[in-house]
Structures are given as structure tokens and as C-alpha cells.
Scaffold this active site. Structure first.
Site, PDB file in Angstrom:
ATOM      1  N   TYR A  93     -14.309  26.614  -1.188  1.00  0.00           N
ATOM      2  CA  TYR A  93     -14.180  25.156  -1.257  1.00  0.00           C
ATOM      3  C   TYR A  93     -13.111  24.715  -2.244  1.00  0.00           C
ATOM      4  O   TYR A  93     -12.583  23.620  -2.137  1.00  0.00           O
ATOM      5  CB  TYR A  93     -15.516  24.471  -1.524  1.00  0.00           C
ATOM      6  CG  TYR A  93     -16.372  25.074  -2.605  1.00  0.00           C
ATOM      7  CD1 TYR A  93     -16.112  24.830  -3.936  1.00  0.00           C
ATOM      8  CD2 TYR A  93     -17.448  25.876  -2.274  1.00  0.00           C
ATOM      9  CE1 TYR A  93     -16.899  25.384  -4.931  1.00  0.00           C
ATOM     10  CE2 TYR A  93     -18.248  26.423  -3.255  1.00  0.00           C
ATOM     11  CZ  TYR A  93     -17.968  26.187  -4.580  1.00  0.00           C
ATOM     12  OH  TYR A  93     -18.751  26.728  -5.562  1.00  0.00           O
ATOM     13  N   GLU A 104      -8.215   6.301   9.891  1.00  0.00           N
ATOM     14  CA  GLU A 104      -8.672   7.089  11.028  1.00  0.00           C
ATOM     15  C   GLU A 104      -7.733   8.279  11.258  1.00  0.00           C
ATOM     16  O   GLU A 104      -8.180   9.394  11.533  1.00  0.00           O
ATOM     17  CB  GLU A 104      -8.735   6.232  12.301  1.00  0.00           C
ATOM     18  CG  GLU A 104      -9.822   5.185  12.298  1.00  0.00           C
ATOM     19  CD  GLU A 104      -9.438   3.867  11.649  1.00  0.00           C
ATOM     20  OE1 GLU A 104     -10.156   2.873  11.875  1.00  0.00           O
ATOM     21  OE2 GLU A 104      -8.424   3.800  10.903  1.00  0.00           O
ATOM     22  N   GLU A 138       0.838  -1.199   0.000  1.00  0.00           N
ATOM     23  CA  GLU A 138       0.000   0.000   0.000  1.00  0.00           C
ATOM     24  C   GLU A 138       0.873   1.250   0.000  1.00  0.00           C
ATOM     25  O   GLU A 138       0.561   2.244  -0.650  1.00  0.00           O
ATOM     26  CB  GLU A 138      -0.920   0.018   1.212  1.00  0.00           C
ATOM     27  CG  GLU A 138      -1.979  -1.061   1.207  1.00  0.00           C
ATOM     28  CD  GLU A 138      -2.855  -0.999   2.433  1.00  0.00           C
ATOM     29  OE1 GLU A 138      -4.035  -0.624   2.272  1.00  0.00           O
ATOM     30  OE2 GLU A 138      -2.370  -1.308   3.540  1.00  0.00           O
ATOM     31  N   LYS A 154     -11.868   4.137   1.311  1.00  0.00           N
ATOM     32  CA  LYS A 154     -10.710   3.404   0.801  1.00  0.00           C
ATOM     33  C   LYS A 154     -11.246   2.291  -0.103  1.00  0.00           C
ATOM     34  O   LYS A 154     -11.390   1.140   0.312  1.00  0.00           O
ATOM     35  CB  LYS A 154      -9.893   2.846   1.973  1.00  0.00           C
ATOM     36  CG  LYS A 154      -8.574   2.272   1.584  1.00  0.00           C
ATOM     37  CD  LYS A 154      -7.762   1.901   2.829  1.00  0.00           C
ATOM     38  CE  LYS A 154      -6.418   1.317   2.465  1.00  0.00           C
ATOM     39  NZ  LYS A 154      -5.625   0.991   3.655  1.00  0.00           N
TER      40      LYS A 154
END
Length: 122
Positions: free
Chosen positions: A54, A74, A22, A99
């Protein structure tokens, strides 16, 4: 107060995750953000300076996603919340990190972490 700015599906490539591949290969992450703030002055005066831009926010969030890798989404969500709450006008922010290519050996539709923080938590 129910005024909100919502940004959905912000996509950027990051190298977050516990597994070595990853970090080496990276993967796309999708982020949804909801900001709660008072938009009356911006609406009344039609003034960008009185609201959250934004486009600028999206750029700062992408910098975090593409930046320093972390093991957990997290942790990534928490860092993104910090960016959202840097603007003092934002009273509450909710960040969802998706994810979609998580290393799960089964078919799945989505993996995500959703975190919500208020000004007092920042």
C-alpha cells in the site's frame, strides 16, 4: 471473498477542475481506496510480495493526483481505478475522490465521487 485492503484520506494537491482558478491555484484532494483480493497467501506466508504494497500504491496514486489535470473528478477517479487494477491480484477496486474545496457558493461538508470496478471492467 471478503479480504480487503483500505487506504483512507490520502491527500495530495492537484490542479483538477473546470474553472481557471482551480487549474491555476490547485487544491487538495482526498482519496479513499478499497481493494478486494485474496490475502490468504500473504497472511499464511507473512510475505509482502504476496499482497499489494500500500505504500507503493499510495505513491502511484499521488502521481496521478498531482499529474495531468482533468476537468472532472469522475475522470480522476477513473484514472485512479486503473492504477488499482494494474495489480492482477486485485479483483475489485473502489475509489472515492473527495474535493473538500469545490467551488460551491454554499456551506457544505463534502463533495465526492465514488466509483467501483472489477477485473472484467478493466
Amino acid at each position: 471473498m471478503t479480504d480487503r485492503i483500505t487506504l483512507k484520506g490520502l491527500r495530495a494537491r492537484g490542479r483538477h477542475g473546470v474553472l481557471a482558478f482551480e487549474r491555476a491555484e490547485g487544491q487538495d484532494f482526498l482519496v479513499d481506496v478499497v481493494l478486494e483480493l485474496d490475502l490468504r497467501a500473504a497472511a499464511r506466508d507473512d510475505d509482502l510480495a504476496k499482497t499489494v504494497d500500500y505504500g507503493v500504491l499510495a505513491g502511484r496514486l499521488v502521481e496521478v493526483i498531482t499529474g495531468k489535470p482533468v476537468d472532472l473528478i469522475e475522470t480522476l477517479a477513473d484514472r485512479l481505478l486503473d492504477v488499482c487494477l494494474d495489480d492482477q491480484r486485485v479483483r475489485t477496486a473502489t475509489v472515492t475522490v473527495h474535493k473538500p474545496h469545490a467551488p460551491i457558493p454554499h456551506e457544505f461538508a463534502d463533495v465526492s465521487v465514488r466509483m467501483r470496478r472489477g477485473r472484467a471492467d478493466h
